[in-house]
Design a protein around this motif. Structure first.
Motif, PDB file in Angstrom:
ATOM      1  N   LYS A 200       0.822  -1.212   0.000  1.00 58.03           N
ATOM      2  CA  LYS A 200       0.000   0.000   0.000  1.00 58.03           C
ATOM      3  C   LYS A 200       0.857   1.264   0.000  1.00 58.03           C
ATOM      4  CE  LYS A 200      -3.806   0.395   0.100  1.00 58.03           C
ATOM      5  NZ  LYS A 200      -4.799   0.483  -0.995  1.00 58.03           N
ATOM      6  N   ARG A 201       2.044   1.189   0.571  1.00 60.83           N
ATOM      7  CA  ARG A 201       2.914   2.365   0.641  1.00 60.83           C
ATOM      8  C   ARG A 201       3.788   2.541  -0.605  1.00 60.83           C
ATOM      9  NH1 ARG A 201       3.233   0.327   5.878  1.00 60.83           N
ATOM     10  NH2 ARG A 201       5.231  -0.671   5.450  1.00 60.83           N
ATOM     11  N   LEU A 202       3.815   1.533  -1.473  1.00 59.50           N
ATOM     12  CA  LEU A 202       4.605   1.642  -2.700  1.00 59.50           C
ATOM     13  C   LEU A 202       4.000   2.684  -3.637  1.00 59.50           C
ATOM     14  CD1 LEU A 202       5.456  -2.037  -3.723  1.00 59.50           C
ATOM     15  CD2 LEU A 202       7.068  -0.294  -2.956  1.00 59.50           C
ATOM     16  N   ASN A 203       4.866   3.360  -4.376  1.00 57.78           N
ATOM     17  CA  ASN A 203       4.387   4.263  -5.424  1.00 57.78           C
ATOM     18  C   ASN A 203       3.552   3.472  -6.432  1.00 57.78           C
ATOM     19  OD1 ASN A 203       4.609   5.642  -8.160  1.00 57.78           O
ATOM     20  ND2 ASN A 203       5.507   7.201  -6.830  1.00 57.78           N
ATOM     21  N   LYS A 204       2.458   4.052  -6.880  1.00 58.33           N
ATOM     22  CA  LYS A 204       1.537   3.342  -7.766  1.00 58.33           C
ATOM     23  C   LYS A 204       2.153   2.976  -9.112  1.00 58.33           C
ATOM     24  CE  LYS A 204      -2.808   4.967  -5.790  1.00 58.33           C
ATOM     25  NZ  LYS A 204      -4.134   5.578  -6.052  1.00 58.33           N
ATOM     26  N   GLU A 205       3.270   3.601  -9.464  1.00 59.57           N
ATOM     27  CA  GLU A 205       3.925   3.289 -10.730  1.00 59.57           C
ATOM     28  C   GLU A 205       4.948   2.164 -10.602  1.00 59.57           C
ATOM     29  OE1 GLU A 205       2.892   4.533 -13.614  1.00 59.57           O
ATOM     30  OE2 GLU A 205       1.358   5.468 -12.347  1.00 59.57           O
ATOM     31  N   ARG A 206       5.222   1.750  -9.367  1.00 58.87           N
ATOM     32  CA  ARG A 206       6.169   0.645  -9.174  1.00 58.87           C
ATOM     33  C   ARG A 206       5.587  -0.634  -9.758  1.00 58.87           C
ATOM     34  NH1 ARG A 206       9.771   1.280  -4.750  1.00 58.87           N
ATOM     35  NH2 ARG A 206      10.354  -0.890  -5.104  1.00 58.87           N
ATOM     36  N   PRO A 207       6.395  -1.437 -10.481  1.00 61.87           N
ATOM     37  CA  PRO A 207       5.883  -2.663 -11.101  1.00 61.87           C
ATOM     38  C   PRO A 207       5.193  -3.611 -10.118  1.00 61.87           C
ATOM     39  CG  PRO A 207       8.056  -2.147 -11.960  1.00 61.87           C
ATOM     40  CD  PRO A 207       7.800  -1.172 -10.847  1.00 61.87           C
ATOM     41  N   VAL A 208       5.754  -3.765  -8.913  1.00 55.05           N
ATOM     42  CA  VAL A 208       5.148  -4.678  -7.929  1.00 55.05           C
ATOM     43  C   VAL A 208       3.735  -4.220  -7.576  1.00 55.05           C
ATOM     44  CG1 VAL A 208       5.312  -5.564  -5.579  1.00 55.05           C
ATOM     45  CG2 VAL A 208       7.370  -5.368  -6.975  1.00 55.05           C
ATOM     46  N   ARG A 209       3.568  -2.912  -7.372  1.00 55.04           N
ATOM     47  CA  ARG A 209       2.240  -2.366  -7.041  1.00 55.04           C
ATOM     48  C   ARG A 209       1.277  -2.562  -8.213  1.00 55.04           C
ATOM     49  NH1 ARG A 209       0.241   1.924  -3.621  1.00 55.04           N
ATOM     50  NH2 ARG A 209      -2.012   1.960  -3.970  1.00 55.04           N
ATOM     51  N   ARG A 210       1.745  -2.315  -9.424  1.00 53.89           N
ATOM     52  CA  ARG A 210       0.888  -2.444 -10.599  1.00 53.89           C
ATOM     53  C   ARG A 210       0.463  -3.892 -10.827  1.00 53.89           C
ATOM     54  NH1 ARG A 210       3.591  -0.223 -15.637  1.00 53.89           N
ATOM     55  NH2 ARG A 210       1.478  -0.399 -16.463  1.00 53.89           N
ATOM     56  N   VAL A 211       1.380  -4.828 -10.630  1.00 51.54           N
ATOM     57  CA  VAL A 211       1.041  -6.246 -10.788  1.00 51.54           C
ATOM     58  C   VAL A 211       0.030  -6.675  -9.736  1.00 51.54           C
ATOM     59  CG1 VAL A 211       1.942  -8.593 -10.580  1.00 51.54           C
ATOM     60  CG2 VAL A 211       3.200  -6.899 -11.920  1.00 51.54           C
ATOM     61  N   TRP A 212       0.228  -6.218  -8.501  1.00 51.54           N
ATOM     62  CA  TRP A 212      -0.690  -6.564  -7.412  1.00 51.54           C
ATOM     63  C   TRP A 212      -2.107  -6.062  -7.702  1.00 51.54           C
ATOM     64  CZ3 TRP A 212      -1.805  -3.035  -2.868  1.00 51.54           C
ATOM     65  CH2 TRP A 212      -2.698  -3.637  -1.967  1.00 51.54           C
TER      66      TRP A 212
END
Length: 264
Positions: A200-212
């Protein structure tokens, strides 16, 4: 929502290459092979495997340096067993078995010795046994049977520490209370909640966040759908007395989220 595509995952010299089809995989693999060769590096053909995700039984023919690469239904990456159909049965079973193997290797030479202090036995439990049992558990979705197996191997260790057996008919909660330990299942839940907060704290553009946050595009299958990781975490929120919206907001503050997880 825009589609998300990851071409490769790399950690040190452990690399996973993704492709939509056999032709694309050959092209990507050859690109890696040529680039590594130019740096006097070499792909280990024997350790390299190919796996198709999903229920497809398609066989592919991929070669590196004239050697055919083995196609498998599961492989281990960074210590975690990944299965082609997305299940986690092999990984969780392997974790339980590894913990059981440790228990059997030390139950008489270490746990059964009165000369070894209770503090030392508990220290080994916390620093060795539990990490072996829970490694990679951030992504687990445990079934009731898997929860039972996990708890069973945990209690084997703890009963041996106290010098009791199941014939003593002591409740698991009573044994943990005597040893001042929380259930391993709670440790697993804490790991999952901690990982949720990190996502939840990751930047929304980070690949991990986008994949999740991406949603798979597929037809609804017959029968009861499997519980997803998000649903599992939502259940943990509810069990601990907060809703999903409140959890999403609280997780943005790392300190507050840690206090929530560990009850501080």
């Amino acid at each position: 929502m825009q589609p998300v595509w990851i071409n490769e995952c790399a950690f040190a010299d452990d690399i996973v290459i993704f492709a939509r089809n056999e032709t694309e995989l050959k092209r990507n693999l050859n690109t890696w092979n040529n680039k590594l060769s130019s740096k006097n590096l070499k792909i280990n053909e024997n350790k390299t495997k190919i796996m198709i995700n999903g229920k497809s039984e398609e066989m592919v023919n991929i070669e590196i340096n004239d050697q055919i690469i083995e196609q498998v239904n599961s492989f281990k990456y960074l210590g975690v067993q990944i299965e082609s159909h997305g299940h986690q049965n092999q990984e969780i079973t392997a974790r339980v078995q590894s913990a059981a193997n440790l228990y059997h290797s030390i139950k008489n030479t270490f746990l059964g010795k009165k000369e070894v202090s209770l503090k030392t036995k508990i220290s080994v439990f916390n620093s060795v046994f539990v990490p072996i049992l829970t490694f990679g558990s951030e992504s687990w979705v445990l079934t009731k049977r898997q929860e039972s197996l996990t708890q069973a191997v945990e209690m084997k260790y703890l009963r041996k520490v106290l010098g009791v057996t199941r014939m003593n008919k002591l409740r698991n909660s009573h044994i943990r209370e005597q040893l001042k330990l929380q259930p391993v299942l709670t440790t697993i839940e804490n790991c999952q909640l901690r990982w949720y907060g990190h996502l939840k704290r990751l930047n929304k553009e980070r690949p991990v966040r986008r994949v999740w946050e991406a949603k798979r595009q597929e037809k609804r299958k017959k029968g009861r759908p499997a519980t997803t990781w998000d649903q599992n975490v939502a259940k943990l929120h509810k069990t601990r007395g907060i809703g999903c919206a409140e959890a999403a907001s609280m997780a943005l503050d790392k300190k507050k989220w840690q206090n929530f997880i560990y009850g501080k």
